[in-house]
Write an enzyme that holds these catalytic residues in place. Structure first.
Site, PDB file in Angstrom:
ATOM      1  N   ASP A 144      56.781  -0.942   7.946  1.00 60.68           N
ATOM      2  CA  ASP A 144      57.496  -1.090   6.675  1.00 60.68           C
ATOM      3  C   ASP A 144      56.737  -0.546   5.466  1.00 60.68           C
ATOM      4  O   ASP A 144      57.233  -0.623   4.347  1.00 60.68           O
ATOM      5  CB  ASP A 144      57.786  -2.573   6.425  1.00 60.68           C
ATOM      6  CG  ASP A 144      58.262  -3.250   7.683  1.00 60.68           C
ATOM      7  OD1 ASP A 144      59.232  -2.748   8.273  1.00 60.68           O
ATOM      8  OD2 ASP A 144      57.643  -4.243   8.097  1.00 60.68           O
TER       9      ASP A 144
ATOM     10  N   ARG B 167      76.469  22.330  28.621  1.00 59.67           N
ATOM     11  CA  ARG B 167      76.332  20.922  28.230  1.00 59.67           C
ATOM     12  C   ARG B 167      77.699  20.288  28.428  1.00 59.67           C
ATOM     13  O   ARG B 167      77.944  19.622  29.421  1.00 59.67           O
ATOM     14  CB  ARG B 167      75.853  20.827  26.779  1.00 59.67           C
ATOM     15  CG  ARG B 167      75.625  19.421  26.297  1.00 59.67           C
ATOM     16  CD  ARG B 167      75.031  19.359  24.898  1.00 59.67           C
ATOM     17  NE  ARG B 167      75.976  19.799  23.854  1.00 59.67           N
ATOM     18  CZ  ARG B 167      75.698  19.797  22.557  1.00 59.67           C
ATOM     19  NH1 ARG B 167      74.520  19.395  22.129  1.00 59.67           N
ATOM     20  NH2 ARG B 167      76.598  20.197  21.675  1.00 59.67           N
TER      21      ARG B 167
ATOM     22  N   HIS C  93      80.256  26.291  21.843  1.00 61.41           N
ATOM     23  CA  HIS C  93      79.055  26.026  21.048  1.00 61.41           C
ATOM     24  C   HIS C  93      77.962  26.997  21.471  1.00 61.41           C
ATOM     25  O   HIS C  93      77.774  27.237  22.665  1.00 61.41           O
ATOM     26  CB  HIS C  93      78.616  24.574  21.291  1.00 61.41           C
ATOM     27  CG  HIS C  93      77.635  24.065  20.281  1.00 61.41           C
ATOM     28  ND1 HIS C  93      77.753  24.304  18.925  1.00 61.41           N
ATOM     29  CD2 HIS C  93      76.525  23.299  20.424  1.00 61.41           C
ATOM     30  CE1 HIS C  93      76.747  23.717  18.286  1.00 61.41           C
ATOM     31  NE2 HIS C  93      75.994  23.102  19.180  1.00 61.41           N
TER      32      HIS C  93
ATOM     33  N   ARG D  83      81.903  24.974  12.094  1.00 60.26           N
ATOM     34  CA  ARG D  83      81.400  23.594  12.101  1.00 60.26           C
ATOM     35  C   ARG D  83      80.002  23.553  11.499  1.00 60.26           C
ATOM     36  O   ARG D  83      79.017  23.715  12.199  1.00 60.26           O
ATOM     37  CB  ARG D  83      81.331  23.058  13.538  1.00 60.26           C
ATOM     38  CG  ARG D  83      82.626  23.096  14.314  1.00 60.26           C
ATOM     39  CD  ARG D  83      82.437  22.467  15.691  1.00 60.26           C
ATOM     40  NE  ARG D  83      81.368  23.075  16.457  1.00 60.26           N
ATOM     41  CZ  ARG D  83      81.522  24.124  17.266  1.00 60.26           C
ATOM     42  NH1 ARG D  83      82.713  24.680  17.427  1.00 60.26           N
ATOM     43  NH2 ARG D  83      80.488  24.613  17.917  1.00 60.26           N
TER      44      ARG D  83
ATOM     45  N   LYS E  27      78.287  13.883  11.665  1.00 64.59           N
ATOM     46  CA  LYS E  27      77.793  12.973  12.715  1.00 64.59           C
ATOM     47  C   LYS E  27      76.429  12.425  12.310  1.00 64.59           C
ATOM     48  O   LYS E  27      75.805  12.944  11.373  1.00 64.59           O
ATOM     49  CB  LYS E  27      77.694  13.733  14.037  1.00 64.59           C
ATOM     50  CG  LYS E  27      76.692  14.888  14.029  1.00 64.59           C
ATOM     51  CD  LYS E  27      76.795  15.716  15.290  1.00 64.59           C
ATOM     52  CE  LYS E  27      75.807  16.882  15.262  1.00 64.59           C
ATOM     53  NZ  LYS E  27      75.989  17.782  16.405  1.00 64.59           N
TER      54      LYS E  27
ATOM     55  N   TYR F 268      46.074  -0.136   9.901  1.00 63.54           N
ATOM     56  CA  TYR F 268      45.887  -0.401  11.325  1.00 63.54           C
ATOM     57  C   TYR F 268      44.872   0.553  11.942  1.00 63.54           C
ATOM     58  O   TYR F 268      44.820   1.733  11.569  1.00 63.54           O
ATOM     59  CB  TYR F 268      47.207  -0.230  12.075  1.00 63.54           C
ATOM     60  CG  TYR F 268      48.179  -1.357  11.849  1.00 63.54           C
ATOM     61  CD1 TYR F 268      47.830  -2.679  12.141  1.00 63.54           C
ATOM     62  CD2 TYR F 268      49.451  -1.099  11.349  1.00 63.54           C
ATOM     63  CE1 TYR F 268      48.737  -3.705  11.927  1.00 63.54           C
ATOM     64  CE2 TYR F 268      50.361  -2.116  11.138  1.00 63.54           C
ATOM     65  CZ  TYR F 268      50.005  -3.423  11.430  1.00 63.54           C
ATOM     66  OH  TYR F 268      50.892  -4.430  11.222  1.00 63.54           O
TER      67      TYR F 268
ATOM     68  N   CYS G 278      52.836   2.320   8.895  1.00 61.91           N
ATOM     69  CA  CYS G 278      53.204   1.021   9.448  1.00 61.91           C
ATOM     70  C   CYS G 278      54.725   0.959   9.596  1.00 61.91           C
ATOM     71  O   CYS G 278      55.441   1.871   9.194  1.00 61.91           O
ATOM     72  CB  CYS G 278      52.767  -0.110   8.534  1.00 61.91           C
ATOM     73  SG  CYS G 278      51.084   0.033   7.944  1.00 61.91           S
TER      74      CYS G 278
HETATM   75  C1  PLP Z   1      75.996  19.052  15.837  1.00 66.23           C
HETATM   76  C2  PLP Z   1      76.945  20.049  16.168  1.00 66.23           C
HETATM   77  C3  PLP Z   1      77.304  21.024  15.212  1.00 66.23           C
HETATM   78  C4  PLP Z   1      76.630  21.192  13.903  1.00 66.23           C
HETATM   79  O1  PLP Z   1      75.430  21.905  14.098  1.00 66.23           O
HETATM   80  P1  PLP Z   1      74.518  22.390  12.892  1.00 66.23           P
HETATM   81  O2  PLP Z   1      73.530  23.278  13.539  1.00 66.23           O
HETATM   82  O3  PLP Z   1      73.906  21.201  12.306  1.00 66.23           O
HETATM   83  O4  PLP Z   1      75.391  23.091  11.945  1.00 66.23           O
HETATM   84  C5  PLP Z   1      78.335  21.879  15.555  1.00 66.23           C
HETATM   85  N1  PLP Z   1      78.928  21.803  16.739  1.00 66.23           N
HETATM   86  C6  PLP Z   1      78.585  20.904  17.681  1.00 66.23           C
HETATM   87  C7  PLP Z   1      79.304  20.892  18.970  1.00 66.23           C
HETATM   88  C8  PLP Z   1      77.574  20.004  17.426  1.00 66.23           C
HETATM   89  O5  PLP Z   1      77.221  19.133  18.361  1.00 66.23           O
END
Ligand code: PLP
Length: 704
Positions: free
Chosen positions: A632, A450, A478, A537, A356, A582, A630
């Site tokens: 850029d 969540r 999670h 994951r 992601k 700046y 800045c």
């Molecule tokens: C982003 C995310 C992950 C990955 O998390 P990391 O800590 O980067 O490994 C896994 N599961 C869910 C639901 C996430 O949103």
């Protein structure tokens, strides 16, 4: 104050190439054989040692990988030249396969190509010598040079002794000459790497003196008829130290054109000698173009230089992603991390690569393609658009959308075979009503609060498995404090895992196959001893970095995948009291050289990195970021770095020489975690995949 640029080293390459053409065409032969001997067998003998010395000079600043790339490039150029001259070899005839092999390995397959194997062997052999330490390497290289000398200019003298003669006979049974990668190259490579700097007047006087003395040496040896070959003289190294010191002393900047054209002239001039003869025969200009040595030399040089300049002008110009600022991805580090995480996850657990947010700023298409080639079949993204982009880029297998997707998009989810997360019971029902038979994984809330159906609402979860219009292929939860080693947090994580495990058991007890089960993200793998279910994951750890430098339970050795680079746009000098940027946020306290790097907060670099001890690497030296960042650009104090020029590379994250800037450090300086820092790296930064450094890896294995 900026010094005017004089790329003396690169410009001298042109001169050296002309000298090499002279060696092979004897320009003054028709005028005075002695003068020609001096020009081609004495003065022009500085050319090849010079080429070796510039190589050594620049290689000394490179790391193992840079040297690997140099060798690979040299080898490719050499092989291309070998193929280019194949017709000439065949036409000339008399080449047995063993001659051919020996030619490729040592002497080159045509008279001028010996330089390439000499350079390659020389660099490899010098690296070996350097393992004995610099102090020993140089004297050994000098001794080897003396041995080489005995097989070259001094052969007639030393071979009077039978034992010595036998020794050289042995060498000459392997290679025709001693001017090669063992006896000639190491000394010159090491002499330039030693960076001996004489005062310019001393260097100039030394050069004149040693050249004169070397001329005397050469004429004496020539007169005595003892030279077997005339590449090496006793005084040549001394003469080269003076000459090189003189050139380095006034060198500033580089000149690509001079470098490329001199290489082309070197490569092409033997072909041009043949061409000039052909033209002379066809046009009846043989007396001018061939018999007259000066005419011959001029014609060959003009033709070689002309063709080389044209080739340079019309060289292919691929789009250069490295022209301003860029992210560089190391595919080997990515594969390595995936392997380490797979091992950590255990034998029954597959890796789901979380890509992601453009793969945490690493370029999702690039990363997913590399991982797919490596056998990964599960990917996770945050939203529908990210999933679509991956499918369009040819990513197969399961792509799980971790976030909420509007049920009105169900047709697209189904069409692109994306797997949607069910965010709660209402989301599940809404998806079901669309009737598109969308594949889903159920999110279960075990305490993060969540997304997900509450873990204790078994009825609602069971209902999801029975709904028409969706296909539940997996279920996950999670963890929300798995990154912490505080006792309370560990207990919380344990309860989350426990509640997920119990839920799965209850489902199975009711005869429901739950589909793929998954719980752990990166920190789950790093901190928990819980079983890891069917999938893990992994996001941040896959990219070889930790979220921050907090301690973890199982510290895995990971390799950072991303480096961040920018080019120097401009360099200027401030007097004490002058300000830059700046808000006049930086005021020079001493005469200060400021380099402007072409990267800013619009590229994703946090603005707060300015004035927060932020550092970057320039020529391998850590330099402070000064003033405000800045949109850029940003400003760097490079007062303590030698010779910073526009176009030079600035390393914002990654390695330069022996220095490293870690993403963890930068994130901490900005008061955030690497996840945020990296995932914000903007779309304006091209993603460049580091070219396979297999040759570098090979070298590493040789020398470590
Ligand atoms: C982003 C995310 C992950 C990955 O998390 P990391 O800590 O980067 O490994 C896994 N599961 C869910 C639901 C996430 O949103």
């Amino acid at each position: 104050m900026t010094r005017s640029r004089l790329p003396a080293l690169d410009l001298f390459r042109l001169g050296a190439a002309v000298l090499v053409v002279a060696i092979h065409t004897s320009p003054l032969e028709s005028i005075s054989p002695d003068l020609d001997f001096w020009l081609t067998r004495v003065a022009a003998r500085v050319a090849v040692p010079f080429f070796l010395m510039v190589s050594g000079f620049f290689l000394a600043k490179k790391d193992q990988e840079g040297i690997g790339r140099f060798l690979k490039k040299t080898l490719l150029i050499y092989l291309a030249a070998v193929i280019f001259y194949l017709p000439m070899n065949l036409y000339a005839g008399g080449f047995s396969p063993s001659d051919w092999l020996r030619g490729i390995l040592w002497e080159g397959t045509l008279y001028h190509l010996w330089y390439f194997p000499a350079l390659i062997w020389g660099v490899l052999f010098t690296r070996l010598l350097l393992h004995l330490g610099r102090r020993r390497a140089l004297p050994i290289a000098a001794i080897l040079y003396l041995i080489g000398l005995g097989g070259d200019s001094y052969y007639g003298i030393v071979s009077a002794f039978p034992v010595i003669r036998q020794f050289y006979d042995l060498i000459f049974s392997v290679t025709e000459y001693t001017r090669n990668g063992i006896f000639l190259a190491p000394l010159f490579l090491l002499l330039s790497a030693a960076n001996i700097r004489l005062q310019p007047p001393l260097a100039a006087a030394g050069f004149c003196l040693t050249l004169s003395a070397m001329s005397a040496e050469a004429f004496w040896l020539h007169g005595a008829g003892v030279q077997r070959h005339d590449s090496m003289y006793l005084l040549l190294p001394l003469c080269m130290v003076c000459l090189f010191s003189l050139l380095v002393g006034c060198n500033s900047g580089r000149c690509r054109a001079a470098r490329d054209i001199s290489l082309l002239v070197y490569l092409l001039h033997p072909g041009c000698i043949v061409a000039v003869r052909g033209i002379a025969r066809l046009t009846g200009t043989w007396p001018i173009l061939v018999e007259n040595s000066l005419g011959h030399f001029t014609a060959v040089l003009a033709l070689s230089a002309g063709i080389s300049a044209l080739l340079y002008l019309f060289r292919p110009l691929p789009a250069d992603s490295k022209s301003r600022s860029w992210r560089e991805i190391d595919p080997e580090a990515l594969r390595y991390n995936a392997r380490v995480l797979r091992q950590a996850a255990g034998p029954d657990c597959e890796l789901m690569a979380v890509v992601k947010a453009d793969a945490y700023g690493h370029g999702a298409k690039t990363v997913a393609s590399l991982l797919q080639k490596d056998g990964i079949r599960f990917f996770a993204v945050a939203c529908l658009e990210e999933g679509l982009a991956l499918r369009r880029a040819g990513i197969r297998g399961c792509i799980l959308v971790l976030g909420w997707t509007d049920p009105r998009q169900a047709a697209r989810l189904a069409h692109w075979r994306l797997t949607q997360t069910v965010a709660d019971a209402a989301h599940g029902h809404a998806l079901s009503k669309t009737g598109y038979n969308v594949r889903v994984h159920l999110a279960v809330d075990t305490g993060m609060h969540r997304l997900g159906l509450p873990a204790d609402d078994l009825a609602a979860i069971l209902e999801m498995y029975r709904l028409p219009g969706i296909r539940v292929e997996g279920i996950f939860s999670h963890l929300c404090v798995s990154d912490s080693l505080v006792a309370d947090d560990i207990a919380y994580t344990k309860r989350q895992a426990e509640s997920f495990r119990e839920l799965i058991k209850k489902l199975k007890d009711r005869g429901i196959s739950p589909g793929k089960t998954h719980l752990m993200a990166s920190y789950g793998l790093l901190n928990c001893d819980e079983p890891s279910f069917d999938l893990a994951r992994a996001g941040i750890a896959l990219y070889g970095v930790y979220s921050d430098d907090a301690p973890v339970y199982h510290r895995l050795e990971l390799h950072p995948v991303l480096s961040l680079y920018a080019r120097v746009a401009s360099v200027r000098v401030l007097s004490p009291g002058e300000s830059a940027g700046y808000g006049r946020a930086f005021i020079a306290e001493r005469p200060t050289r400021i380099a402007v790097a072409a990267i800013g907060y619009a590229d994703g670099l946090p603005r707060c990195l300015g004035g927060r001890n932020g550092r970057v690497l320039v020529h391998g030296v850590a330099c402070p970021i000064v003033g405000r960042i800045c949109m850029d650009q940003l400003l760097i104090d490079v007062t303590d770095v030698e010779e910073v020029l526009p176009g030079d590379t600035v390393t914002l994250i990654g390695r330069d020489g022996s220095e490293v800037i870690r993403a963890e450090t930068v994130a901490e300086q900005c008061g955030t975690i690497t996840n945020e820092l990296l995932s914000r790296l903007g779309a304006r930064l091209p993603v460049v995949v580091r070219s396979s450094s297999s040759s570098a890896a090979f070298l590493k294995s040789l020398f470590s």
